[in-house]
Design a protein around this motif. Structure first.
Motif, PDB file in Angstrom:
ATOM      1  N   LEU A 126       7.318  -7.980   8.314  1.00 45.97           N
ATOM      2  CA  LEU A 126       8.696  -8.207   7.866  1.00 45.97           C
ATOM      3  C   LEU A 126       9.647  -7.239   8.555  1.00 45.97           C
ATOM      4  CD1 LEU A 126       8.241  -8.844   4.047  1.00 45.97           C
ATOM      5  CD2 LEU A 126       8.391 -10.487   5.891  1.00 45.97           C
TER       6      LEU A 126
ATOM      7  N   SER B 204      -1.516   5.070   4.205  1.00 47.52           N
ATOM      8  CA  SER B 204      -0.432   4.597   3.366  1.00 47.52           C
ATOM      9  C   SER B 204      -0.440   5.357   2.044  1.00 47.52           C
ATOM     10  CB  SER B 204      -0.640   3.096   3.158  1.00 47.52           C
ATOM     11  OG  SER B 204      -0.233   2.690   1.911  1.00 47.52           O
TER      12      SER B 204
ATOM     13  N   VAL C 116      -9.144  -4.039   7.174  1.00 48.89           N
ATOM     14  CA  VAL C 116      -9.334  -5.295   6.458  1.00 48.89           C
ATOM     15  C   VAL C 116      -7.992  -5.988   6.216  1.00 48.89           C
ATOM     16  CG1 VAL C 116     -10.269  -6.337   4.389  1.00 48.89           C
ATOM     17  CG2 VAL C 116     -11.400  -4.384   5.422  1.00 48.89           C
ATOM     18  N   GLU C 117      -7.018  -5.222   5.751  1.00 53.67           N
ATOM     19  CA  GLU C 117      -5.738  -5.843   5.434  1.00 53.67           C
ATOM     20  C   GLU C 117      -4.737  -5.621   6.569  1.00 53.67           C
ATOM     21  OE1 GLU C 117      -7.611  -5.506   1.580  1.00 53.67           O
ATOM     22  OE2 GLU C 117      -6.810  -3.752   2.607  1.00 53.67           O
ATOM     23  N   SER C 118      -4.177  -6.704   7.042  1.00 53.12           N
ATOM     24  CA  SER C 118      -3.066  -6.525   7.966  1.00 53.12           C
ATOM     25  C   SER C 118      -1.820  -6.321   7.111  1.00 53.12           C
ATOM     26  CB  SER C 118      -2.908  -7.745   8.847  1.00 53.12           C
ATOM     27  OG  SER C 118      -2.374  -8.799   8.093  1.00 53.12           O
ATOM     28  N   SER C 119      -0.815  -5.720   7.699  1.00 57.94           N
ATOM     29  CA  SER C 119       0.327  -5.354   6.869  1.00 57.94           C
ATOM     30  C   SER C 119       1.432  -6.382   6.995  1.00 57.94           C
ATOM     31  CB  SER C 119       0.862  -3.998   7.277  1.00 57.94           C
ATOM     32  OG  SER C 119       2.081  -3.790   6.615  1.00 57.94           O
ATOM     33  N   ALA C 120       1.729  -7.067   5.888  1.00 55.77           N
ATOM     34  CA  ALA C 120       2.808  -8.042   5.905  1.00 55.77           C
ATOM     35  C   ALA C 120       4.162  -7.339   5.925  1.00 55.77           C
ATOM     36  CB  ALA C 120       2.712  -8.956   4.691  1.00 55.77           C
ATOM     37  N   THR C 121       4.245  -6.139   5.338  1.00 51.93           N
ATOM     38  CA  THR C 121       5.521  -5.422   5.347  1.00 51.93           C
ATOM     39  C   THR C 121       5.907  -5.013   6.766  1.00 51.93           C
ATOM     40  OG1 THR C 121       4.818  -4.550   3.233  1.00 51.93           O
ATOM     41  CG2 THR C 121       6.798  -3.629   4.156  1.00 51.93           C
TER      42      THR C 121
ATOM     43  N   TRP D 209       1.815   5.644  -1.667  1.00 54.13           N
ATOM     44  CA  TRP D 209       2.902   5.099  -2.487  1.00 54.13           C
ATOM     45  C   TRP D 209       3.502   6.200  -3.336  1.00 54.13           C
ATOM     46  CZ3 TRP D 209       5.187   0.422  -2.342  1.00 54.13           C
ATOM     47  CH2 TRP D 209       4.552  -0.580  -1.622  1.00 54.13           C
TER      48      TRP D 209
ATOM     49  N   PRO E 244      -0.042 -18.887   4.565  1.00 53.88           N
ATOM     50  CA  PRO E 244       0.373 -19.455   3.276  1.00 53.88           C
ATOM     51  C   PRO E 244       0.767 -18.379   2.260  1.00 53.88           C
ATOM     52  CG  PRO E 244      -1.989 -19.658   3.560  1.00 53.88           C
ATOM     53  CD  PRO E 244      -1.453 -19.110   4.841  1.00 53.88           C
ATOM     54  N   ASP E 245       0.370 -17.113   2.528  1.00 56.24           N
ATOM     55  CA  ASP E 245       0.622 -16.033   1.558  1.00 56.24           C
ATOM     56  C   ASP E 245       1.932 -15.312   1.822  1.00 56.24           C
ATOM     57  OD1 ASP E 245      -1.847 -16.705   0.662  1.00 56.24           O
ATOM     58  OD2 ASP E 245      -2.883 -15.066   1.664  1.00 56.24           O
ATOM     59  N   PHE E 246       2.791 -15.861   2.645  1.00 59.87           N
ATOM     60  CA  PHE E 246       4.018 -15.171   3.045  1.00 59.87           C
ATOM     61  C   PHE E 246       4.925 -14.941   1.831  1.00 59.87           C
ATOM     62  CE2 PHE E 246       8.204 -14.954   5.100  1.00 59.87           C
ATOM     63  CZ  PHE E 246       7.927 -14.051   6.103  1.00 59.87           C
ATOM     64  N   GLY E 247       5.316 -13.697   1.610  1.00 61.52           N
ATOM     65  CA  GLY E 247       6.181 -13.368   0.471  1.00 61.52           C
ATOM     66  C   GLY E 247       7.637 -13.641   0.813  1.00 61.52           C
TER      67      GLY E 247
END
Lengths: 247, 533
Positions: A82, A190, A74-79, A192, A101-104
Motif C-alpha cells: 500500500l 516489525s 512467510v508473510e508478505s507485507s500488504a502495508t 507494534w 482476494p485478501d486486499f484490504g
C-alpha cells in the motif's frame, strides 16, 4: 548518447587476468546490466519519499518490475504494498491488483489510495499472466500475486511488454522472486506500539525495510514507521549523536 | 376561422381510478346484503398523492370524499374507503393501450393527458357520415375495451371540445357544439375552467365569473394587462382555440428479438447467432440518433426457463458489448464452451435507458485516457466474465466484511448503508491491510493451555497466550493483545444476527492479527479475520 564512450572505455579496461570464464561472463553481464539501467530513459513514478530514497534510481521506474517479500519470510507485507501504491495513486495513476482476494480496501483508502482509480481482479484463475499483461497495457501500476512460478519465456515477454507500455509491475506473494525484478523489497523486525497486555490498541508500527537490487551490491535498509500514529509512512528519526571535540 | 381545427375530444371520467382497477382489481368479498350489486368498480376507492386524495371512485364521492382531502378526513367520511398510492406512470401506461386501440379506428390521435385524447374530427366525421355517429363509434370502441362511461365532445378547437365532453351527460354521451357556436357555448361556463389559479382569483375579484364575461373584454387590453399567457386564455374563453392537434407519434420499435429454431444448447453458438442482430440493434439506435446506456437481456429456453437481467454500461453499448453481455448472462460463471441446461429458443435485447447520441460523441482527439482504460478492462471482463473485474467502495457497517464492497466494472455502486454515519463499534485505525476473503479458523489457548472462552457479558476465561491455525501447524506465541471488543448486531434477525468478540493480538514475529470469537446457537468458534502486516 554519451554512454557509448563510457562503454568502449569499460570494454577496454576489462581485467584480463581473471581466470574462470564463468566469472568473466558474470562480471560482463552485471556491467552490461548496470549500463543498460543508466542508459534507459526511465521515467520515475511519483513515489512516497520515505521509500523513494531506498529504491534504485530514487523511485519506482516506469516499465520495471519490483518484488515484495522473499520466499523465506512467510508473510508478505500488504502495508508495504500500500505504501508503494499510495504515491502514484495520489498523483492520479490507475492501480490494478490481480490475484489478491485478501486486499484490504478500506486500509488502502485510509492510506491515500484513490478507490476510484483502483481495479481489482481477485480471481484470474489460470489466465493470470494474460490478465496481468492485458491490465498492464492500460493501467500505470499493476500488482500481481502469482499462484505459481511462471516460465522464463513468459516472464521475458511480460517484461518486454511492460517496458514498451511503461507500466510498473509489483509482484507479491511466495512466488515473487522473479529474476527480472528491478529491486526486491522485504520487511523485518516489525514492532507494534500502542498495544499492551490486554489494554490499548494497535496504533503504529516500526519496521526495517530492506531493498536489494538486481544488479547486486549491498542491500539498503532503513527503519520506518509503517504506519505512524497519524497513518503516515515516514522514516524513523534516529536521535543524532553530536560529538564535540573536548580538551 | 380557418385556423381553428374542428376537434373531437374523448374524456374518460375518473381515469386514474379505472387504471388502478384495471391493473389490480379489487378483491371484494360478496357481502350477503348487496352481493348482486357488488361490482368491483362500485367499491369506494381513493388514490393518494402526498397525503391528499388525488382521485376517488363514484362510490367514494357519494360518501363525501373529494379531491384534495387529507387521507384521515376521507377515511372518517367513508369508513370502508380503500386507499392506494397514486402512480402517474401506471396512469399513462394503461392509457397507452386505449390510444393504440383508437389509432386502429381513427388515425391522428393526440394524447392530451391520461384520460383525455384529442382527434381531428374532419376525417372520422366524413367516414361515419356525420360528427354524431363518429362520436358514437368512439364511445362504442371504449365500451368494447371494457371502459364504461366515456364521453365525447366535438367543437371548434380542443379546449371547447373538452368542455363539451365534460358537459355531456350519461344519457347523451356525445355532445356536438355546432361550428361557430363555441363562444355561445362557453359563455355561461365558470372562469375556473381556465386552470390558472392566479388569473381566476383576479378575474373573480374584478367581478368576472363566467367565460363569456372574460371573452367580452377587449383582446388588446387583456394582452396589455395579463401578457401573452393571459391573451391565450382569453382566446380560449372566446372559443378561438387555435392550437392544432398534433398526432401522437408511436415510439420506434428498438427491441431486438432473435429466435432460434431449432433451439441452440451451446453458449458459443448462441452468441454467434446474436452477433448479427446485435450489429443491427446498435445501427438502428444510431439511426434514431440514440445510444443505449442500460440494456435488458431476456433469454427463453425450450423448457420454458426465463432469465432476465439489466446490464449497465459506463458509456454506451457497442455491438460487441451487447454480445458479451448475452454470453455472460448465459454462461454465468462457467466456461465459454460449456453446455446449457436446455436449448435457448429466443434472446430478446431491450434498450432500457437510451440517451441522445450527441452526449456520447467521442471528441476530436479521442475521449482521453479513460476510454483506453475502459477498453482494456472490458477485454479482461470478456476473458473472466462480468464479475471478474471489480472496483471497490467503502460502505457503512461495523465488521470489516460489511465495510468493503466490490462492484463489477461498469456497474453503479449501490450502498445499502451509508459510510457517512459514525458506526460506533467499528475497529480503530489503522485498519488491517490484509482481510481474508474467507476467515481462517484458529485455536486460541490461554497460559494454562485451555481454550479461551468469552461469555455473553464479555468475561473471558484466561488471557490469550498462544494461537494456532485449525490445522495445528505453525503455532504462534502472543506477545501483546487487546480486547475483547464485543459486537452484537441485529439480534432480532436470526439469519443476519452477529454476536462476536474481537481481539487484536501481536505474535512473536511482530505480525498483528484480528481474531474474532463468534457465538452462534450451535456454539462458538475462533477465526482469524484479518492481518496487520
Amino acid at each position: 548518447m554519451f554512454e557509448y564512450g563510457s562503454m568502449t572505455l569499460a570494454a577496454t579496461t576489462l581485467p584480463e587476468e581473471s581466470a574462470a570464464p564463468a566469472a568473466i561472463i558474470d562480471e560482463l553481464q552485471s556491467r552490461i546490466r548496470s549500463m543498460q539501467a543508466t542508459k534507459l530513459d526511465s521515467r520515475l513514478l511519483p513515489t512516497h519519499p520515505a521509500l523513494a530514497e531506498l529504491l534504485p534510481g530514487g523511485g519506482l521506474k516506469q516499465g520495471a518490475m519490483y518484488s515484495i517479500g522473499s520466499p523465506a519470510s512467510v508473510e508478505s507485507s500488504a502495508t508495504l504494498l500500500l505504501a508503494l501504491l499510495a504515491g502514484p495513486s495520489a498523483a492520479g495513476s490507475w492501480c490494478g491488483v490481480v490475484g489478491v482476494p485478501d486486499f484490504g480496501i478500506e486500509a488502502a483508502a485510509s492510506f491515500g489510495i484513490d478507490l476510484d482509480r483502483l481495479v481489482l481482479v481477485p480471481a484470474p484463475g489460470d489466465q493470470w499472466l494474460a490478465v496481468t499483461a492485458a491490465i498492464a497495457d492500460v493501467l500505470t501500476i499493476v500488482v500481481i500475486k502469482p499462484p505459481r512460478q511462471a516460465s522464463e519465456g513468459n516472464l521475458a515477454r511480460l517484461s518486454a511488454r511492460l517496458r514498451q507500455r511503461g507500466s510498473t509491475l509489483i509482484v507479491v506473494g511466495s512466488h515473487s522472486a522473479w529474476p527480472q525484478s528491478e529491486a526486491m523489497l522485504s520487511l523485518s523486525q516489525s514492532s507494534w506500539t500502542g498495544i499492551g497486555d490486554g489494554a490499548g490498541h494497535l496504533t503504529a508500527r516500526q519496521v526495517t525495510v530492506t531493498v536489494s537490487t538486481r544488479a547486486g551490491g549491498r542491500p539498503r535498509s532503513a527503519r520506518m514507521w509503517l504506519p505512524d500514529p497519524e497513518l503516515r509512512f515516514a522514516r524513523v528519526e534516529t536521535p543524532q549523536t553530536h560529538l564535540r571535540a573536548v580538551g | 376561422m380557418s385556423l381553428i381545427t374542428r376537434s373531437m375530444v374523448l374524456w374518460v371520467p375518473d381515469w386514474p381510478i379505472l387504471a388502478s382497477l384495471r391493473v389490480e382489481p379489487l378483491r371484494v368479498e360478496p357481502l350477503p346484503a348487496n352481493a348482486a350489486s357488488a361490482g368491483a368498480t362500485d367499491a369506494p376507492l381513493a388514490l393518494i398523492e402526498k397525503g391528499l386524495v388525488f382521485a376517488c371512485s363514484a362510490a367514494a364521492r357519494i360518501e363525501g370524499v373529494q379531491r384534495g382531502l387529507r387521507v384521515r378526513e376521507a377515511q372518517a367520511r367513508c369508513t370502508d374507503l380503500i386507499v392506494r398510492p397514486y402512480e402517474q406512470q401506471l396512469d399513462s401506461r394503461t392509457f397507452e393501450t386505449v390510444i393504440t386501440a383508437i389509432e386502429e379506428l381513427m388515425p391522428g390521435v393526440q394524447l392530451v393527458r391520461p384520460g383525455i385524447a384529442a382527434i381531428r374530427s374532419r376525417g372520422p366525421a366524413r367516414y361515419y357520415g356525420g360528427e354524431q355517429p363518429a362520436g358514437l363509434a368512439l364511445v362504442a370502441l371504449l365500451e368494447s375495451l371494457g371502459i364504461p362511461g366515456a364521453r365525447v365532445g366535438i367543437a371548434d378547437g380542443p379546449f371547447t371540445a373538452e368542455q363539451a365532453a365534460r358537459t355531456a351527460t350519461s344519457a347523451y354521451r356525445v355532445r356536438v357544439v355546432p361550428e361557430g357556436a363555441s363562444a355561445e357555448f362557453l359563455g355561461n361556463l365558470p372562469v375556473s375552467l381556465l386552470e390558472d389559479p392566479v388569473l381566476i382569483t383576479l378575474l373573480r375579484r374584478l367581478g368576472i365569473s363566467s367565460l363569456g364575461e372574460f371573452a367580452a373584454l377587449p383582446a388588446t387590453d387583456v394582452l396589455g394587462r395579463f401578457g401573452p399567457d393571459g391573451a391565450h386564455l382569453h382566446a380560449l374563453a372566446g372559443g378561438l382555440d387555435s392550437r392544432p392537434i398534433v398526432a401522437h407519434q408511436p415510439p420506434d420499435e428498438l427491441d431486438c428479438v432473435v429466435a432460434f429454431e431449432p433451439p441452440l444448447d451451446r453458449v458459443d453458438q448462441v452468441t454467434f447467432g446474436v452477433r448479427a442482430s446485435a450489429d443491427d440493434f446498435v445501427q438502428r439506435l444510431v439511426a434514431s440518433k440514440l445510444v443505449c446506456t442500460t440494456l435488458r437481456i431476456e433469454i427463453e429456453t425450450e423448457l420454458g426457463d426465463y432469465s432476465e437481467r439489466s446490464w449497465l454500461h459506463p458509456r454506451s453499448f457497442t455491438a460487441s458489448d451487447v454480445v458479451d453481455r448475452v454470453r455472460w448472462q448465459l454462461q454465468g460463471s462457467g466456461e465459454v464452451d460449456s453446455g446449457l441446461r436446455s436449448g435457448v429458443s429466443a434472446v430478446r435485447i431491450v434498450p432500457e435507458v437510451v440517451d441522445a447520441i450527441g452526449n456520447h460523441e467521442v471528441g476530436l482527439f479521442g475521449a482521453g485516457p479513460d476510454e483506453r482504460i475502459h477498453n482494456g478492462l472490458a477485454r479482461v471482463q470478456s476473458m473472466l466474465g462480468h464479475e471478474g473485474v471489480l472496483t471497490a467502495v467503502v460502505s457503512g457497517g461495523r465488521t470489516l466484511a460489511d465495510r468493503q464492497k466490490t462492484v463489477p466494472w461498469g456497474d453503479r455502486p449501490l450502498l445499502p448503508r451509508s459510510n457517512l454515519l459514525p458506526w460506533p463499534g467499528q475497529l480503530p485505525l489503522p485498519l488491517p491491510a490484509t482481510i481474508f476473503a474467507a476467515p481462517h479458523p484458529v485455536f486460541v489457548y490461554g497460559a494454562d493451555g485451555t481454550d479461551v472462552v468469552v461469555d455473553e457479558r464479555g468475561r473471558f476465561s484466561s488471557a490469550p497466550s498462544r494461537f494456532s491455525p485449525a490445522t495445528g501447524k505453525d503455532p504462534r506465541q502472543i506477545t501483546a493483545w487487546a480486547g475483547p471488543w464485543p459486537i452484537a448486531e441485529r439480534w432480532w434477525d436470526a439469519e443476519a444476527a452477529l454476536n462476536a468478540s474481537r481481539f487484536q493480538v501481536v505474535d512473536d514475529r511482530g505480525v498483528a492479527w484480528l481474531l474474532v470469537l463468534t457465538r452462534r446457537a450451535t456454539g462458538s468458534s475462533w477465526a482469524a479475520e484479518a492481518r496487520y502486516d
